[in-house]
Enzyme design. Structure first.
Site, mmCIF file in Angstrom:
data_model
loop_
_atom_site.group_PDB
_atom_site.id
_atom_site.type_symbol
_atom_site.label_atom_id
_atom_site.label_comp_id
_atom_site.label_asym_id
_atom_site.label_seq_id
_atom_site.Cartn_x
_atom_site.Cartn_y
_atom_site.Cartn_z
ATOM 1 N N ARG A 49 0.841 -1.205 0.000
ATOM 2 C CA ARG A 49 0.000 0.000 0.000
ATOM 3 C C ARG A 49 0.875 1.254 0.000
ATOM 4 O O ARG A 49 0.537 2.268 -0.599
ATOM 5 C CB ARG A 49 -0.924 0.016 1.229
ATOM 6 C CG ARG A 49 -1.933 1.193 1.209
ATOM 7 C CD ARG A 49 -2.746 1.289 2.491
ATOM 8 N NE ARG A 49 -1.928 1.696 3.613
ATOM 9 C CZ ARG A 49 -1.712 0.949 4.700
ATOM 10 N NH1 ARG A 49 -2.247 -0.248 4.819
ATOM 11 N NH2 ARG A 49 -0.957 1.406 5.686
ATOM 12 N N TYR A 101 -16.457 17.344 -16.135
ATOM 13 C CA TYR A 101 -16.972 15.987 -15.978
ATOM 14 C C TYR A 101 -18.025 15.941 -14.870
ATOM 15 O O TYR A 101 -17.828 16.503 -13.785
ATOM 16 C CB TYR A 101 -15.807 15.041 -15.669
ATOM 17 C CG TYR A 101 -16.225 13.664 -15.236
ATOM 18 C CD1 TYR A 101 -17.105 12.901 -15.991
ATOM 19 C CD2 TYR A 101 -15.734 13.117 -14.056
ATOM 20 C CE1 TYR A 101 -17.491 11.637 -15.585
ATOM 21 C CE2 TYR A 101 -16.101 11.853 -13.639
ATOM 22 C CZ TYR A 101 -16.985 11.117 -14.408
ATOM 23 O OH TYR A 101 -17.364 9.868 -13.988
ATOM 24 N N ASP A 171 -6.887 19.117 -15.349
ATOM 25 C CA ASP A 171 -7.249 17.759 -15.742
ATOM 26 C C ASP A 171 -6.831 17.605 -17.207
ATOM 27 O O ASP A 171 -7.404 18.226 -18.094
ATOM 28 C CB ASP A 171 -8.755 17.546 -15.577
ATOM 29 C CG ASP A 171 -9.183 16.115 -15.864
ATOM 30 O OD1 ASP A 171 -8.542 15.459 -16.705
ATOM 31 O OD2 ASP A 171 -10.182 15.655 -15.281
ATOM 32 N N LYS A 196 -8.542 6.335 -19.227
ATOM 33 C CA LYS A 196 -8.849 6.782 -20.581
ATOM 34 C C LYS A 196 -7.632 6.631 -21.506
ATOM 35 O O LYS A 196 -7.173 5.538 -21.730
ATOM 36 C CB LYS A 196 -9.348 8.222 -20.527
ATOM 37 C CG LYS A 196 -10.404 8.487 -19.437
ATOM 38 C CD LYS A 196 -11.626 7.594 -19.539
ATOM 39 C CE LYS A 196 -12.802 8.060 -18.686
ATOM 40 N NZ LYS A 196 -12.593 8.044 -17.234
#
Length: 363
Positions: A49, A101, A171, A196
């Protein structure tokens, strides 16, 4: 990483990173824990982690292609967004582009209702520049915007924000580092939904935060380790593999998109086309909104699905999919009306894509 050109960095993602075995491709380290050489010593890896060799190799590549010093990969694009904003002080004032978005808007709206952050939304670059004041702490933009494809001048906005003591978040999901490097243009933080274009195959859910701000990186690293929105080693490997063809995929998607835009602009079934001239994202408004269900159901090559940036071409209806959480009145106020469709152009043959659209729109 050496000062190579972008295509070389992409092609060499993870290459020769395993000095012990000489493996050409970066190994997938699935172990969740790591043996200490002896008491009081560490290999640099203790628990996955916190740090994982596969993930670390990916992060070095991502920082390099965005011309930055540090990168953190997360379990999704929204996990990256939430991790970033949770590092900001309570009561921060944020100026943001209105066209964004729907998932980002949903989370922003929820935080504002709780009184954690305060948002000022702007539609144009001029409005954004005017909204940046001494009270502004952060500026958040997607450029081009989603789905109206409005471009913002990152350098100009960054200069204005920095003059007021604010930091800029970009972004960069739609353009990727192939067409845009926000850090080099003055932005402080870059965000990607790596699901994406960076991944490119619709088989990985991932997010990325990139910065050259050491203090911010340290804070994000600490918070990620504490809260756990990390990317699995297998997904890190798949994302790294996808990066190798990013330049080729973006080039092909752009060529296809340019041809499709030329068709859409002369189609009697289309009222308006939104395209910046590069990248694979196109939005357009149909002449007859009532035909949208028929259009979508008639397509054979395009797939009706959410998301974007894969090798397969997709069609999305933002009003009921990606932007459904934005109130109708709000959407309509800035042009995201119910007659708009969004295309994510893939790497298929452009003639097949155009024929598919023509049959659905004009058949």
């Amino acid at each position: 990483m050496a000062d190579y050109k972008l295509d070389t960095i992409l092609a060499h993602a993870g290459i020769n990173s395993d000095e012990k075995t000489g493996a050409l491709i970066a190994p997938i380290y699935l172990s969740t824990t790591y043996q200490h050489p002896e008491f009081g010593q560490s290999t640099g890896f203790d628990y996955t982690r916190t740090k994982n060799p596969t993930r670390l190799t990916l992060e070095k590549t991502l920082a390099a292609i965005e011309k930055a010093d540090y990168a953190l990969v997360t379990s999704s694009g929204m996990a990256a967004l939430v991790l970033l904003f949770n590092s900001f002080p309570e009561q921060s004032n944020i100026v943001a582009a209105r066209d964004l978005y729907g998932g980002s808007f949903r989370w922003f709206n929820e935080q504002e209702k709780k009184g954690r952050y305060f948002f000022t939304y702007t539609t144009t670059q001029e409005e954004m520049l005017a909204a940046i004041t001494d009270d502004t702490d952060y500026v958040f933009i997607e450029t081009p915007t989603n789905p109206l494809m409005v471009e913002f001048d990152i350098a100009k906005i960054s200069a204005a924000a920095h003059a007021k003591g604010a930091k800029v978040i970009v972004d960069n999901t739609f353009y990727s580092p192939i067409y845009q490097n926000p850090i080099a243009l003055g932005a402080d933080i870059v965000l990607h939904s790596a699901t994406k274009y960076l991944s490119g195959h619709n088989d990985v859910l991932a997010g990325v935060l990139i910065t050259s701000d050491k203090a911010l990186y340290d804070k994000l690293f600490y918070d990620q380790n504490t809260t756990g929105p990390t990317l699995s080693p297998l997904d890190a490997y798949l994302l790294m593999r996808g990066l190798k063809t990013l330049s080729l995929r973006m080039e092909r998607a752009t060529k296809n998109a340019q041809k499709i835009v030329a068709y859409l602009e002369q189609s009697p079934a289309v009222n308006q086309v939104y395209y910046t001239g590069k990248g694979g994202m196109i939005s357009f408004k149909v002449a007859d909104e009532s035909k949208i269900p028929t259009i979508i159901n008639s397509l054979q090559v395009f797939t009706f699905a959410e998301s974007l940036g894969g090798v397969e071409s997709l069609i999305t209806y933002p009003a009921t999919q990606t932007h459904a959480d934005i109130p109708t009145e709000t959407r309509h106020s800035y042009g995201l009306t119910d007659d708009l469709l969004r295309l994510s152009i893939g790497i298929e043959d452009a003639e097949d894509l155009i024929a598919d659209l023509k049959a659905a729109l004009e058949g």
